[in-house]
Scaffold this motif. Sequence first.
Motif, PDB file in Angstrom:
ATOM      1  N   PHE A 361       0.646  -1.412  -0.229  1.00  0.00           N
ATOM      2  CA  PHE A 361      -0.096  -0.080   0.141  1.00  0.00           C
ATOM      3  C   PHE A 361       0.771   1.286  -0.158  1.00  0.00           C
ATOM      4  N   ASN A 362       0.866   2.058  -1.245  1.00  0.00           N
ATOM      5  CA  ASN A 362       1.858   3.277  -1.102  1.00  0.00           C
ATOM      6  C   ASN A 362       1.190   3.864  -1.924  1.00  0.00           C
ATOM      7  N   GLU A 363       0.810   4.951  -0.648  1.00  0.00           N
ATOM      8  CA  GLU A 363      -0.105   6.437  -1.384  1.00  0.00           C
ATOM      9  C   GLU A 363       0.380   7.355  -2.658  1.00  0.00           C
ATOM     10  N   PRO A 364       1.815   7.818  -1.927  1.00  0.00           N
ATOM     11  CA  PRO A 364       2.818   8.902  -2.333  1.00  0.00           C
ATOM     12  C   PRO A 364       2.961   8.136  -4.086  1.00  0.00           C
ATOM     13  N   LEU A 365       3.340   6.448  -4.243  1.00  0.00           N
ATOM     14  CA  LEU A 365       2.868   6.294  -6.024  1.00  0.00           C
ATOM     15  C   LEU A 365       1.609   5.923  -6.383  1.00  0.00           C
ATOM     16  N   ALA A 366       0.926   5.673  -5.644  1.00  0.00           N
ATOM     17  CA  ALA A 366      -0.770   5.870  -6.124  1.00  0.00           C
ATOM     18  C   ALA A 366      -0.849   7.285  -7.133  1.00  0.00           C
ATOM     19  N   HIS A 367      -0.145   7.840  -6.445  1.00  0.00           N
ATOM     20  CA  HIS A 367      -0.452   9.619  -7.430  1.00  0.00           C
ATOM     21  C   HIS A 367      -0.067   9.600  -8.524  1.00  0.00           C
ATOM     22  N   LYS A 368       1.926   9.035  -8.762  1.00  0.00           N
ATOM     23  CA  LYS A 368       2.359   9.205  -9.577  1.00  0.00           C
ATOM     24  C   LYS A 368       1.708   8.438 -10.402  1.00  0.00           C
ATOM     25  N   ILE A 369       1.047   6.863 -10.136  1.00  0.00           N
ATOM     26  CA  ILE A 369       0.336   6.299 -11.153  1.00  0.00           C
ATOM     27  C   ILE A 369      -1.110   7.005 -11.687  1.00  0.00           C
ATOM     28  N   TYR A 370      -2.022   7.619 -11.199  1.00  0.00           N
ATOM     29  CA  TYR A 370      -2.914   8.141 -11.815  1.00  0.00           C
ATOM     30  C   TYR A 370      -2.119   9.229 -12.346  1.00  0.00           C
ATOM     31  N   ALA A 371      -1.532   9.974 -11.948  1.00  0.00           N
ATOM     32  CA  ALA A 371      -1.442  10.443 -12.962  1.00  0.00           C
ATOM     33  C   ALA A 371      -0.382  10.526 -14.251  1.00  0.00           C
ATOM     34  N   GLY A 372       0.469   9.393 -14.100  1.00  0.00           N
ATOM     35  CA  GLY A 372       1.332   9.363 -14.794  1.00  0.00           C
ATOM     36  C   GLY A 372       0.617   8.247 -16.283  1.00  0.00           C
ATOM     37  N   GLY A 373      -0.273   7.302 -15.932  1.00  0.00           N
ATOM     38  CA  GLY A 373      -1.217   6.658 -16.508  1.00  0.00           C
ATOM     39  C   GLY A 373      -1.867   7.510 -17.510  1.00  0.00           C
ATOM     40  N   ASP A 374      -2.488   6.221 -19.333  1.00  0.00           N
ATOM     41  CA  ASP A 374      -3.202   7.242 -20.185  1.00  0.00           C
ATOM     42  C   ASP A 374      -4.752   5.630 -19.769  1.00  0.00           C
ATOM     43  N   ILE A 375      -5.001   4.252 -19.260  1.00  0.00           N
ATOM     44  CA  ILE A 375      -5.911   4.073 -19.252  1.00  0.00           C
ATOM     45  C   ILE A 375      -5.758   3.601 -18.118  1.00  0.00           C
ATOM     46  N   PHE A 376      -6.991   3.657 -17.132  1.00  0.00           N
ATOM     47  CA  PHE A 376      -6.663   3.017 -15.876  1.00  0.00           C
ATOM     48  C   PHE A 376      -8.120   1.863 -15.579  1.00  0.00           C
ATOM     49  N   LEU A 377      -6.965   0.822 -15.138  1.00  0.00           N
ATOM     50  CA  LEU A 377      -8.947  -0.898 -15.401  1.00  0.00           C
ATOM     51  C   LEU A 377      -9.216  -0.857 -13.993  1.00  0.00           C
ATOM     52  N   MET A 378     -10.186  -1.163 -14.065  1.00  0.00           N
ATOM     53  CA  MET A 378     -11.270  -1.523 -12.767  1.00  0.00           C
ATOM     54  C   MET A 378     -12.238  -2.051 -13.172  1.00  0.00           C
ATOM     55  N   PRO A 379     -12.177  -3.420 -13.551  1.00  0.00           N
ATOM     56  CA  PRO A 379     -12.835  -4.801 -14.344  1.00  0.00           C
ATOM     57  C   PRO A 379     -13.562  -5.347 -12.903  1.00  0.00           C
TER      58      PRO A 379
END
Length: 482
Positions: A361-379
């Motif tokens: 569980f890594n909140e700072p990294l989560a911010h970076k991934i939300y910001a850097g990604g093109d497509i977010f998967l939630m199946p």
Amino acid sequence: MNVFFISSEASPLAKTGGLADVIGALPQALHTCKHTLTVVMPYYRQVVDATNINITPIKKNISIWADGTNRNCPVHQLYLAGVTFLLVEQDDLYNRKGLYGTTDGEYEDNFLRFVLFNRVALELAAQSSENVDILHCHDWQTGFIPLLLRSQYGHFPKLAQTKTVFTIHNLAYQGIFPAEWMRRMGIPTHHFHHDGFEFYGQINCMKAGIMMADAITTVSETYAKEILTPEYGCHLDGFLIRHQSKLSGIVNGIDINVWNPANDPLIPHTFSTKKIAGKKKCKLALQAFCGLPLSESTPLLTLISRLAEQKGTSLLLPNIEAWMNQGMQLVILGSGDLEIEKSLKKLATKYPSNLFFMSGFNEPLAHKIYAGGDIFLMPSLFEPCGLGQLIAMRYGNIPVVRSTGGLCDTVIDYNVSNKQATGVQFLDATAKALNNAVNETIALFQKPVVWSRLRNNALRRDSSWDRSALLYAQLYTDLIKK
Ligand code: ADP
């Protein structure tokens, strides 16, 4: 109104999932509407202290008889954005590594931990300087509050007129315990039957909340309907149908100050619709961090989630190798099921230039991934509301979601309205349907004008709490008038 929120977690103090985000933001939004808000939660000392947020002990020591012992419970306090937080100390119960358990399973004394917490919360509410209008309880960990209020705390003047709201954030977790705990925790037994909180001979905390609360809410309108069906009802659909007249759905928002790409200190470059260059730089920075080839034109898929069956891992895993062979990049941050983690680690070793997996569980990294990604998967197989897709949209990370629960209510599907779309939905809970939706989204990614409109729509979506906070305030007002 004087409102007490009672919850087992709250951001930024202790978080395992979306519940914490809600408790971190909704009370603030209600406070802005001029209500008095207090949040009561356990003091998970090592988790809370690691945040470096300063909390101070107050001169309140609540004594509760529980499981054969008298327990003195000191209380700690802090103020955050106008909201008072009261943290209940009991180190042998709450000062543990996990909030609810470890990778070996849930703590066996969770009934003691949370019912004790419920009683202290009621005592604190009873000592409030003003009459308490609403006790707003969240998930099974607070399920016994409405019942204890009616049976044991109704004679306290400050609680005499109090109404209760019970919010179901996830029906799949019901808090089921052996019946002997009733005796050990002094729970009245006359509601221990099929129409009460009994569940196949055991105690069901979720049923207790549903049965006794004055109002039940859940975190999206679609999920409020879905839980009345056998498919989504987790064996409580019949019971919920009996209590349907007090059930409604109010969709979650997010804290748009914490999640704000225009000034988020945790991302390497800030951005907005007008300054989109920062988003591209965030993508390159994320690729560099993850050891993936730097490439603007390669679609970068992302996923941040608890790794659990609910989140659709059985739809995701069978697709990964094919996606890697197609040249896509995939960044996953998650923790949970050890078998799923093992499969992802193996795939990440096999495809180091395409797949990055970080367990934990890594909140700072989560911010970076939300910001850097093109497509977010939630199946997700089911999703009461889902916050991941709301945060992803806020960062222009286009969600690909299954049409269920809150995902239905918050993502506008490209196939329904290509002008207003903020993402792509798919219906069937199959790996093939997810694969089709991902490929369809990548085809959109490859059309710059279409993609830019989709991304701008997502970036502009209002996911703030403003509207939903008003709906909760209206619900409280209606209850008080009754
Ligand atoms: P749930 O509450 O069912 O886990 P939600 O989508 O409602 O799912 O909320 C999940 C929240 O937890 C989001 O804020 C998401 O960013 C965060 N989250 C989930 N997994 C992780 C992780 N491994 N590291 C950091 N944040 C995470």
